[in-house]
Write an enzyme that holds these catalytic residues in place. Structure first.
Site, PDB file in Angstrom:
ATOM      1  N   GLN A 119       0.832  -1.202   0.000  1.00 37.09           N
ATOM      2  CA  GLN A 119       0.000   0.000   0.000  1.00 37.09           C
ATOM      3  C   GLN A 119       0.867   1.253   0.000  1.00 37.09           C
ATOM      4  OE1 GLN A 119      -2.346   1.907   3.303  1.00 37.09           O
ATOM      5  NE2 GLN A 119      -4.071   0.949   2.252  1.00 37.09           N
ATOM      6  N   CYS A 156      -6.212   7.177   5.017  1.00 37.53           N
ATOM      7  CA  CYS A 156      -5.510   7.438   6.281  1.00 37.53           C
ATOM      8  C   CYS A 156      -5.898   8.816   6.825  1.00 37.53           C
ATOM      9  CB  CYS A 156      -3.997   7.362   6.084  1.00 37.53           C
ATOM     10  SG  CYS A 156      -3.088   7.663   7.616  1.00 37.53           S
ATOM     11  N   ARG A 216      -7.994  -2.745  13.947  1.00 34.78           N
ATOM     12  CA  ARG A 216      -7.526  -2.583  15.326  1.00 34.78           C
ATOM     13  C   ARG A 216      -7.824  -3.779  16.228  1.00 34.78           C
ATOM     14  NH1 ARG A 216     -10.428   2.646  16.945  1.00 34.78           N
ATOM     15  NH2 ARG A 216     -11.888   1.874  15.374  1.00 34.78           N
TER      16      ARG A 216
END
Length: 329
Positions: free
Chosen positions: A72, A102, A229
């Protein structure tokens, strides 16, 4: 193994989200072994690559056993992204992923990541250029919009598809939300159910249990799930989700001894891949996850995240194993 130009995602894949200082090769390999179908590198700055920054170049590396793996990259300058695409492809991944999601300030301040949701024509121009530049598939990851007033993902998704990407991952938050509040999957569902969309659409955001994974799959009809996460320190979540999707029942969580042994292995690989000090520091993000849900773990948490030597950490981990084994766990 030589890359192929016709990589296709497996049926309903579970994807490991790219996360800074988390999804490095040691952790990606563990996640693959425990059920992740596809993994992504940490996000890599195109500017860092063209400046020959050592940290950025190191992120291009991966183990063969990680495949399929996507590299990425992010950036806002078309020429920098062109060069970064060449460098990423030379590393021989299965595909290249474009980071348009992001939300962190150091990326946003450079006009990259989710900031490109405010400059959609530039986003599409970069995407078209990367697709033409690359001989391997190109995918993208983004958010549902910049803020509450600009949730434009349905239109953006069509344009990204028209620019040539082969799959799209959508995080169900705006940039303004960062990681706060709940992910809104309704717009992810709208993109997936848009009759103009023909590429796979993967959903991301708040997948933290097998039950949540099945709910999102059934309710919104996405083609796969990206987990972020919730997987930090707990790679078994991939195995648990896959079993629940396939059989509708939960499997038992890992025993404490299994957690300790995998944590010890992860620590060793982290120190081997990085230098010893940095490898130890990176592992501090994971200890809470490895022992998630265990009663009375608080007594071990602080010693683990403050210990500064490999020997000390091994001793603490052995104490954890014995403490819970004595408790029948």
């Amino acid at each position: 193994m030589k890359k192929t130009t016709d990589f296709v995602f497996p049926e309903f894949p579970l994807l490991l989200a790219p996360m800074e200082d988390v999804t490095n090769p040691p952790f990606r390999l563990i996640c693959r072994e425990l059920g992740a179908d596809v993994v992504y590198t940490e996000f890599i700055s195109s500017e860092g690559l063209i400046r020959d920054a050592e940290k950025s170049k190191k992120k291009l590396g991966f183990y063969e056993a990680e495949r399929p793996v996507g590299i990425q990259i992010f950036g806002h300058n078309e020429e920098s992204m062109r060069v970064a695409t060449e460098m990423a492809e030379a590393a021989n991944p299965d595909f290249i992923d474009l980071n348009f999601g992001c939300p962190v300030s150091k990326v946003i301040s450079k006009g990259a990541g989710a900031a490109m949701l405010r400059t959609v024509p530039a986003m599409i121009s970069i995407t078209s250029m990367v697709v033409k530049q690359s001989s391997i598939p190109v995918t993208a990851k983004t958010r549902i919009g910049w803020d509450e007033k600009s949730k434009n993902i349905v239109e953006v998704a069509e344009m990204l598809q028209d620019a040539g990407i082969k799959a799209l991952t959508i995080h169900g938050r705006t940039r303004a939300q960062m990681y706060k509040g709940e992910a809104d999957w309704t717009l992810i569902g709208e993109v997936k159910n848009n009759p103009r969309m023909t590429i796979p659409v993967f959903g991301n955001g708040d997948i933290d249990s097998p039950e949540k994974a099945l709910e999102m799959k059934n309710r919104y009809g996405v083609d796969g799930l990206m987990i972020g996460r919730a997987i930090i320190g707990y790679p078994w979540l991939f195995r648990e989700v896959r079993h629940f999707l396939d059989h509708g029942v939960r499997i038992e969580p890992p025993l404490v001894r299994e957690r300790v042994e995998l944590c010890r292995r992860h620590l060793g690989e982290s120190m081997k891949y990085n230098d010893e000090r940095y490898g130890l520091l990176l592992m501090r993000k994971h200890y809470g996850g490895y022992f998630r849900g265990l009663p009375d773990f608080k007594q071990f948490r602080l010693p683990l995240v403050t210990a500064s030597s490999y020997t000390d950490i091994l001793a603490i981990l052995e104490s954890v194993a014995k403490f819970y084994e004595n408790a029948g766990m």
